[in-house]
Design an enzyme around this catalytic site. Structure first.
Site, PDB file in Angstrom:
ATOM      1  N   HIS A 211       0.736  17.673  24.649  1.00 38.38           N
ATOM      2  CA  HIS A 211       1.662  18.811  24.714  1.00 38.38           C
ATOM      3  C   HIS A 211       0.857  20.115  24.720  1.00 38.38           C
ATOM      4  O   HIS A 211      -0.100  20.237  23.960  1.00 38.38           O
ATOM      5  CB  HIS A 211       2.586  18.758  23.489  1.00 38.38           C
ATOM      6  CG  HIS A 211       3.816  19.580  23.625  1.00 38.38           C
ATOM      7  ND1 HIS A 211       3.792  20.956  23.583  1.00 38.38           N
ATOM      8  CD2 HIS A 211       5.103  19.237  23.810  1.00 38.38           C
ATOM      9  CE1 HIS A 211       5.036  21.415  23.732  1.00 38.38           C
ATOM     10  NE2 HIS A 211       5.847  20.380  23.875  1.00 38.38           N
TER      11      HIS A 211
ATOM     12  N   LYS B 166      -7.759  38.718  18.470  1.00 39.71           N
ATOM     13  CA  LYS B 166      -8.897  37.828  18.202  1.00 39.71           C
ATOM     14  C   LYS B 166      -8.321  36.535  17.635  1.00 39.71           C
ATOM     15  O   LYS B 166      -7.553  36.566  16.673  1.00 39.71           O
ATOM     16  CB  LYS B 166      -9.796  38.499  17.153  1.00 39.71           C
ATOM     17  CG  LYS B 166     -11.091  37.788  16.848  1.00 39.71           C
ATOM     18  CD  LYS B 166     -11.969  38.685  15.955  1.00 39.71           C
ATOM     19  CE  LYS B 166     -13.230  37.953  15.499  1.00 39.71           C
ATOM     20  NZ  LYS B 166     -12.955  36.767  14.706  1.00 39.71           N
TER      21      LYS B 166
ATOM     22  N   THR C 279     -10.007  28.630  13.527  1.00 37.00           N
ATOM     23  CA  THR C 279      -9.560  27.230  13.547  1.00 37.00           C
ATOM     24  C   THR C 279      -8.066  27.099  13.863  1.00 37.00           C
ATOM     25  O   THR C 279      -7.642  26.115  14.443  1.00 37.00           O
ATOM     26  CB  THR C 279      -9.802  26.538  12.177  1.00 37.00           C
ATOM     27  OG1 THR C 279      -9.147  27.306  11.154  1.00 37.00           O
ATOM     28  CG2 THR C 279     -11.287  26.458  11.863  1.00 37.00           C
TER      29      THR C 279
ATOM     30  N   HIS D  52      -7.814  33.172  15.571  1.00 41.95           N
ATOM     31  CA  HIS D  52      -8.250  32.615  14.285  1.00 41.95           C
ATOM     32  C   HIS D  52      -9.199  31.468  14.614  1.00 41.95           C
ATOM     33  O   HIS D  52      -8.882  30.640  15.480  1.00 41.95           O
ATOM     34  CB  HIS D  52      -7.031  32.135  13.501  1.00 41.95           C
ATOM     35  CG  HIS D  52      -7.331  31.616  12.126  1.00 41.95           C
ATOM     36  ND1 HIS D  52      -7.937  30.402  11.917  1.00 41.95           N
ATOM     37  CD2 HIS D  52      -7.117  32.145  10.892  1.00 41.95           C
ATOM     38  CE1 HIS D  52      -8.063  30.195  10.614  1.00 41.95           C
ATOM     39  NE2 HIS D  52      -7.565  31.252   9.974  1.00 41.95           N
TER      40      HIS D  52
END
Lengths: 297, 297
Positions: A81, A165, A169, A167
């Site tokens: 997905h 920007k 992770t 994150h």
């Protein structure tokens, strides 16, 4: 009392321990009711449905988003997905005694908190979108997690909350407000994803199909089959039976059969009643003939 | 708060003025909600559905029974549906926060009051029956209005309340308690009542069909068609789609088509959801996936 529905989608559909931890903040909270959660292995995605008092639902979901940001590393995420964040999308749906504007305000509040607390950039989408080109979730998510750096290099794609920007992770998150939607999948007795994909194209709006169907194709490898996976974005105008019969009709061309279907998460009663009324050829029937409609008022 | 449903059937389906007068006591009463009323010309019968607080519903229905006794003269009544009284039947159905025993007590209270106030003999039926042979409404009503004198000459048929003597214009009344029932009719594109009757026989329990189907045949002269008219007495065990498909299948034998169907009065949501689930081949779906189920708790 106002009731909102919230359907956050998290990018974890396989690790049951992580799934439980993500869902945990939505349990046993006064004013919040966890209705349903379902991890999909092929999608590697978790769809959760909660309802309850708007502010309490928002606060509980904020916690879950925090847990997902801790547990999910998008750099290692694979699934069928499209997705661009640990918590990928989070829509609010006005259910009772609240307007779409109330739901939009709730989306904005959550967006602000998510960016401030977790440093995740937030895009507002659908009815909460701040620009027309952000209404469509597919456009907002285009390029997925892997394309976020490029997306943020384009000044048109500055997030609605937070810095431009990703994150490191958790990626990004789309928070929105919308009408109720039905996540509906139809099973085909073929492993050939090309066929499923061709069928999906004939029924979806973007390639000439029904106005309120979004559709794609996925493999369901553990069952040796494929699925036409859909969002029915306005079931009052494009009914479930129409999607079902259209897929059946198109499948015939390939000698493929429809084996059944599934609703992911929660479905409004009205959508299902309309299906019955169609197949039984019911005359002079409407929701007021349904006992439960009369009990709820 | 306990909620009862009551579905009195009156022997007047044509005279709109009389129908309005009969229904009037059920309107605008605190704690009583008139859900639906429908006069059927061929049946010459009025089916009314009310829900609400048990005692208040009972009191309001008692008034309507009085109005019907004043306005309807059974000596002049003709219609296609079996009947033996001005108010022919009056079942109570426990809906919420009440037991079948509570519904049975309500039936008894109403029965006592009807006999005392209006002098109409009362038979208790179904779950409220005082003898096994009175459980089945068809047995209780056998011989209809015209056969009441003979019925009362048999000591086995002493009424449960009142004297063993028909009311000179209102006849008798059957008051009972039962599980929810669906009044369901299927339209056939034939005027031939013999065919409709043969089909009805194949599907009904009494002649070898499904356990929870009662069925007969009627002409719908204004539409040049016939109907298989049914009571589905336990839709959790004999679903509506099964009745529909069975009639379709039997009709083929006569080159007759099913043109559609109708639900008379009120239908529980669960019965309609099951129909959708069947036709869409829904996997892993139950009532907890329906939004409204979660709103009602």
């Amino acid at each position: 009392m106002p009731i909102v529905q919230c359907v956050p989608n998290f990018s974890e559909g396989r690790d049951l321990e992580k799934i439980e931890k993500i869902v945990q903040p939505l349990r046993c909270k006064e004013g919040v009711k966890l209705l349903n959660y379902e991890g999909d292995k092929n999608y590697n995605r978790l769809v959760v449905t909660v309802i309850g008092e708007p502010k309490k639902v928002k606060d509980a979901v904020l916690e879950s988003i925090g847990v997902a940001a801790e547990l999910i590393d998008m750099n290692n995420h694979k699934g069928q997905h499209p997705r661009f964040g640990a918590t990928d999308v989070c829509p609010f749906i006005p259910i009772k005694d609240m307007t779409m504007d109330d739901a939009i305000n709730l989306a904005r509040e959550l967006g602000k908190e998510v960016s401030e607390r977790y440093g995740i950039p937030v895009f507002l989408y659908e009815n909460a979108a701040t620009k027309p080109e952000r209404e469509n979730l597919a456009t907002v998510r285009k390029g997925e997690y892997e394309g976020l750096d490029e997306k943020f290099s384009d000044s048109n794609w500055a997030p609605d909350f937070g810095e431009a920007k990703k994150h490191s992770t958790a990626g990004a998150i789309a928070i929105g407000a919308r009408r109720p939607l039905i996540a509906y999948n139809i099973n085909l007795d073929t492993k050939n994803i090309e066929i499923a994909s061709k069928i999906a194209k004939t029924i979806r709006h973007s390639s000439g199909g029904y106005r309120f169907i979004k559709a794609g194709a996925v493999e369901v490898s553990e069952r040796n089959m494929t699925q036409v996976t859909m969002n029915l974005t306005d079931y009052t105008k494009t009914s479930m039976y129409r999607a079902f019969e259209a897929v059946k009709m198109e499948a015939r061309r390939y000698g493929v059969n429809v084996m059944g279907s599934e609703i992911v998460g929660i479905c409004p009663m009205e959508a299902l009643i309309d299906v019955s009324a169609y197949y039984l050829g019911l005359e002079n029937f409407d929701l007021s003939n349904v006992l439960e409609t009369n009990l709820m008022e």
